[in-house]
Design an enzyme around this catalytic site. Structure first.
Site, PDB file in Angstrom:
ATOM      1  N   CYS A 106       2.952   6.033  -0.319  1.00  0.00           N
ATOM      2  CA  CYS A 106       3.103   5.582  -1.271  1.00  0.00           C
ATOM      3  C   CYS A 106       3.634   6.426  -2.604  1.00  0.00           C
ATOM      4  CB  CYS A 106       1.714   4.693  -2.168  1.00  0.00           C
ATOM      5  SG  CYS A 106       1.470   4.337  -4.117  1.00  0.00           S
ATOM      6  N   CYS A 109       1.384   6.242  -6.293  1.00  0.00           N
ATOM      7  CA  CYS A 109       0.095   6.536  -6.663  1.00  0.00           C
ATOM      8  C   CYS A 109      -0.413   6.628  -5.267  1.00  0.00           C
ATOM      9  CB  CYS A 109      -0.864   5.471  -7.191  1.00  0.00           C
ATOM     10  SG  CYS A 109      -0.750   3.378  -6.690  1.00  0.00           S
ATOM     11  N   SER A 110      -1.100   5.693  -4.511  1.00  0.00           N
ATOM     12  CA  SER A 110      -1.601   5.774  -3.159  1.00  0.00           C
ATOM     13  C   SER A 110      -2.571   5.197  -2.436  1.00  0.00           C
ATOM     14  CB  SER A 110      -3.512   6.804  -3.788  1.00  0.00           C
ATOM     15  OG  SER A 110      -4.452   5.786  -4.243  1.00  0.00           O
ATOM     16  N   CYS A 111      -1.424   3.574  -2.468  1.00  0.00           N
ATOM     17  CA  CYS A 111      -1.293   2.736  -1.441  1.00  0.00           C
ATOM     18  C   CYS A 111      -1.330   2.681  -0.418  1.00  0.00           C
ATOM     19  CB  CYS A 111      -0.047   1.524  -2.340  1.00  0.00           C
ATOM     20  SG  CYS A 111      -0.529   0.892  -3.960  1.00  0.00           S
TER      21      CYS A 111
END
Lengths: 205, 190
Positions: A106, A109-111
């Protein structure tokens, strides 16, 4: 005076103090309780982790019908083997084959499918991984100990929307007579992100 | 917004550090921040797009120098300050959308540079790709993050050749799939 450390632990750091202040405010507003926060922490420290995904992968390796189901309708297939509450709009399972190696990132962000695989590792959320794996995946994978042959396509999946991804790795040779439980043990979190391949311990092969 | 969070293809972030046998949380406060954010999202204090955008709105130097949960804490503080901790009701229109593309369509990602939230990474803008699959419809983050009108749009998995994105020096035999909302895309007429 002895025992100070027990009765008067170190004064809170700035981060701890800010966290405490925020929690008090949100409790006051009636938005949460300390017990509710405790439960979320316990869930991730004890209950939800990569083993859920590993069980699904191992089952797909031994049951071709389940594998097709997992690829076609991942959430339904997971629920079918008792892995529910995915907390994700859509889940997509991408299959590694001799021709294609999949890797998930991702960049924005941090999906990550956290309710299926647990919380993502720090490196997955870090700037070096997020910036580099879309532009030089083979170099990044090599640094992580995985060499993908030149004739294999590398497919990078940037999870930029509400779809979460999980890699179905290839079953390694030499595991033909293994039980499902034993197979699940070699399916690590990193295999399901696509930065590692399941390995048969050298002492066995 | 063209922020430092949009990291794909940027240089200078250094080598990858991989920690073995990492715990779920490295300190007790990290778990509490995580739990608070989950509950704030569930209660409707803010939505996930607003939370992502709050992180993006942190000053760039702070974004880059903060640890992951430090960023979450700062974003949570920002949103609690802005909302006063009061829940605003979201009114969602019916979940429907007109479908413009089908798998196999050639598309180009729009060259757009909104100052607000978007999920179209900079590295994909202006690049040509092929629609592989359709998903959703999902809420358009560009408006949802600002608590404005909430539009439902289909999302397409679009496959871009690495060399289309990064040029001829890119790794051969590499493709990048990106999930893009319909309004991020135009039909490729070339």
């Amino acid at each position: 005076m002895s025992g100070d450390d027990v009765h008067h632990p170190h004064p809170p750091t700035d981060l701890e103090a800010r966290t405490l202040a925020l929690e008090s405010l949100l409790i006051e507003k009636g938005l949460l309780t300390s017990e509710a926060v405790d439960r979320v922490i316990a869930t991730f420290e004890q209950d939800i982790g990569p083993l859920r995904g590993a069980r699904a992968v191992a089952h797909a390796w031994v049951d071709p019908e389940f594998k097709q189901w997992l690829l076609a309708a991942p959430k339904e297939a997971l629920t079918g083997i008792g892995i529910g509450d995915h907390q994700v709009e859509e889940l997509v399972v991408v299959e590694n084959t001799p021709a294609v190696h999949n890797v998930i990132v991702c960049t924005l962000c941090s999906c990550y499918p956290w309710a299926v695989l647990g919380l993502p590792p720090t490196w997955y959320k870090s700037a070096p991984y997020r910036s580099r794996v879309v532009v030089e995946p083979r170099v990044v994978l090599h640094e992580m100990g995985l060499d993908v042959p030149d004739d294999v396509e590398v497919r990078v999946w940037d999870s930029s929307a509400d779809i979460r991804y999980m890699v179905l790795p290839e079953r390694p040779a030499g595991t033909e007579d293994w039980s499902e439980e034993r197979l699940a043990e070699i399916v690590t979190r990193d295999c399901m992100i696509g930065v590692a391949q399941p390995r048969v311990p050298a002492s066995i092969s | 917004m063209n922020g430092v969070h949009d990291m794909g293809g940027t240089h200078g972030h250094g080598p990858l550090h991989v920690e073995q046998d990492e715990p779920a949380f490295h300190a007790a406060w990290e778990g509490r921040v995580y739990g608070m954010v989950r509950h704030a999202l569930r209660s409707g204090l803010f939505n996930l797009d607003e939370f992502r955008h709050a992180q993006e709105r942190l000053p760039p130097a702070q974004y880059l120098s903060s640890g992951y949960y430090e960023r979450w804490l700062a974003a949570l503080e920002l949103l609690v300050r802005e909302t006063g901790g009061d829940i605003r009701l979201e009114v969602l229109p019916e979940r429907q959308a007109t479908v413009r593309f089908v798998p196999g369509d050639r598309v180009v990602a729009r060259n757009m540079n909104p100052v607000g939230h978007t999920r179209l990474p900079r590295y994909a803008r202006g690049k040509h790709g092929v629609v592989e699959s359709r998903h959703g419809p999902f809420k358009l983050p560009d408006t949802h993050a600002h608590h404005l009108s909430r539009d439902w749009e289909p999302v397409y998995t679009v496959v871009f050749a690495a060399q289309e994105i990064w040029g001829e020096d890119a790794e051969a035999h590499e493709n990048v799939s990106i999930d893009l909302w319909q309004s991020y895309l135009e039909a490729d007429t070339i």
